[in-house]
Write a protein that holds these residues in place. Sequence first.
Motif, mmCIF file in Angstrom:
data_model
loop_
_atom_site.group_PDB
_atom_site.id
_atom_site.type_symbol
_atom_site.label_atom_id
_atom_site.label_comp_id
_atom_site.label_asym_id
_atom_site.label_seq_id
_atom_site.Cartn_x
_atom_site.Cartn_y
_atom_site.Cartn_z
ATOM 1 N N MET A 45 0.823 -1.212 0.000
ATOM 2 C CA MET A 45 0.000 0.000 0.000
ATOM 3 C C MET A 45 0.860 1.267 0.000
ATOM 4 N N GLY A 46 2.154 1.156 0.259
ATOM 5 C CA GLY A 46 3.039 2.318 0.287
ATOM 6 C C GLY A 46 2.823 3.190 1.508
ATOM 7 N N ILE A 47 2.492 2.573 2.637
ATOM 8 C CA ILE A 47 2.167 3.301 3.863
ATOM 9 C C ILE A 47 3.376 4.047 4.418
ATOM 10 N N LYS A 48 3.129 5.311 4.773
ATOM 11 C CA LYS A 48 4.109 6.133 5.493
ATOM 12 C C LYS A 48 3.410 6.665 6.735
ATOM 13 N N SER A 49 4.062 6.508 7.896
ATOM 14 C CA SER A 49 3.469 6.910 9.175
ATOM 15 C C SER A 49 4.243 8.042 9.818
ATOM 16 N N GLU A 50 3.502 8.853 10.587
ATOM 17 C CA GLU A 50 4.124 9.944 11.339
ATOM 18 C C GLU A 50 3.297 10.200 12.592
ATOM 19 N N PHE A 51 3.978 10.212 13.746
ATOM 20 C CA PHE A 51 3.307 10.549 14.992
ATOM 21 C C PHE A 51 3.249 12.062 15.107
ATOM 22 N N GLN A 52 2.042 12.599 15.278
ATOM 23 C CA GLN A 52 1.839 14.041 15.332
ATOM 24 C C GLN A 52 1.942 14.582 16.756
ATOM 25 N N GLU A 53 1.314 13.926 17.668
ATOM 26 C CA GLU A 53 1.266 14.319 19.073
ATOM 27 C C GLU A 53 1.356 13.024 19.866
ATOM 28 N N PRO A 54 1.338 13.097 21.167
ATOM 29 C CA PRO A 54 1.392 11.853 21.937
ATOM 30 C C PRO A 54 0.259 10.877 21.604
ATOM 31 N N ASP A 55 -0.917 11.383 21.254
ATOM 32 C CA ASP A 55 -2.061 10.503 21.020
ATOM 33 C C ASP A 55 -2.623 10.593 19.606
ATOM 34 N N THR A 56 -1.790 10.992 18.627
ATOM 35 C CA THR A 56 -2.250 11.116 17.248
ATOM 36 C C THR A 56 -1.211 10.534 16.292
ATOM 37 N N LEU A 57 -1.691 9.802 15.285
ATOM 38 C CA LEU A 57 -0.829 9.238 14.254
ATOM 39 C C LEU A 57 -1.437 9.574 12.902
ATOM 40 N N LEU A 90 -1.033 3.206 16.330
ATOM 41 C CA LEU A 90 -1.102 4.135 17.454
ATOM 42 C C LEU A 90 -1.303 3.380 18.771
ATOM 43 N N ALA A 91 -2.168 2.375 18.757
ATOM 44 C CA ALA A 91 -2.397 1.572 19.962
ATOM 45 C C ALA A 91 -1.089 0.949 20.451
ATOM 46 N N PHE A 92 -0.301 0.379 19.532
ATOM 47 C CA PHE A 92 0.980 -0.234 19.900
ATOM 48 C C PHE A 92 1.924 0.784 20.523
ATOM 49 N N LYS A 93 1.896 2.003 20.040
ATOM 50 C CA LYS A 93 2.790 3.052 20.564
ATOM 51 C C LYS A 93 2.433 3.419 22.001
ATOM 52 N N LEU A 94 1.189 3.230 22.381
ATOM 53 C CA LEU A 94 0.709 3.696 23.686
ATOM 54 C C LEU A 94 0.767 2.657 24.798
ATOM 55 N N ILE A 95 1.130 1.435 24.470
ATOM 56 C CA ILE A 95 1.128 0.369 25.477
ATOM 57 C C ILE A 95 2.564 -0.035 25.817
ATOM 58 N N PRO A 96 2.747 -0.715 26.958
ATOM 59 C CA PRO A 96 4.094 -1.166 27.327
ATOM 60 C C PRO A 96 4.679 -2.115 26.281
ATOM 61 N N GLU A 97 6.010 -2.165 26.205
ATOM 62 C CA GLU A 97 6.684 -2.972 25.191
ATOM 63 C C GLU A 97 6.420 -4.467 25.318
ATOM 64 N N ASP A 98 6.045 -4.937 26.507
ATOM 65 C CA ASP A 98 5.779 -6.367 26.678
ATOM 66 C C ASP A 98 4.337 -6.731 26.333
ATOM 67 N N GLU A 118 -3.564 10.855 -3.246
ATOM 68 C CA GLU A 118 -3.176 10.151 -2.023
ATOM 69 C C GLU A 118 -4.284 10.248 -0.983
ATOM 70 N N PHE A 119 -4.163 9.399 0.038
ATOM 71 C CA PHE A 119 -5.143 9.351 1.115
ATOM 72 C C PHE A 119 -4.405 9.418 2.445
ATOM 73 N N THR A 120 -4.969 10.185 3.372
ATOM 74 C CA THR A 120 -4.355 10.347 4.683
ATOM 75 C C THR A 120 -5.340 9.923 5.756
ATOM 76 N N CYS A 121 -4.868 9.067 6.642
ATOM 77 C CA CYS A 121 -5.666 8.624 7.779
ATOM 78 C C CYS A 121 -5.091 9.258 9.042
ATOM 79 N N VAL A 122 -5.964 9.855 9.827
ATOM 80 C CA VAL A 122 -5.577 10.429 11.115
ATOM 81 C C VAL A 122 -6.234 9.595 12.203
ATOM 82 N N ALA A 123 -5.419 9.015 13.080
ATOM 83 C CA ALA A 123 -5.922 8.183 14.170
ATOM 84 C C ALA A 123 -5.703 8.899 15.500
ATOM 85 N N ASN A 124 -6.712 8.812 16.364
ATOM 86 C CA ASN A 124 -6.680 9.428 17.694
ATOM 87 C C ASN A 124 -7.183 8.440 18.742
#
Length: 161
Positions: A45-57, A90-98, A118-124
């Motif tokens: 799909m050619g996905i590129k990700s970027e974290f915008q804030e602590p709770d946004t991707l 985003l969920a993976f980023k917010l939980i402990p590594e284990d 192109e299409f942009t998805c914003v997750a919160n």
Amino acid sequence: MDLAQQWSEFLIEATEEEREVASLYLESLKRIQSGKNGTHIGALMGIKSEFQEPDTLTMTIPNTAILQNSLDILHGGLTATLLDSAMGTLAFKLIPEDKAAVTTEMKINYVAKGVGNEFTCVANVIHKGSKLLVMEGKVFRDDQTLIAHATGSFFIIPKRV
């Protein structure tokens, strides 16, 4: 017949569109090989990700022939994959590594056709508990038109070692 011969035969008889799609597949394999994408679907799909804030991707994909349905618009299932990928990442980023997060439920409303470059998805994050995350995702065309809105629930589970 070896792989090189199969590719050669295919390319000799391929239409211009088939060659373009074959090139997209090859580019996706190179993205996996180089580590730019961690999954084959993300690379395809050619996905590129970027974290915008602590709770946004933000996750962006280019519009290619691989992603379109027979109406020449973004396939609804791939729109769902983009939403699930963004909210899950985003969920993976917010939980402990284990821990790991797995989708347990997702609801999508498709509100406009997926056309453009192109299409942009914003997750919160809507809710972050100790066992469950509830997320929201919105997919926009490049003209900023909303094409899909989703909510998703993700169980937090122990990561397999």
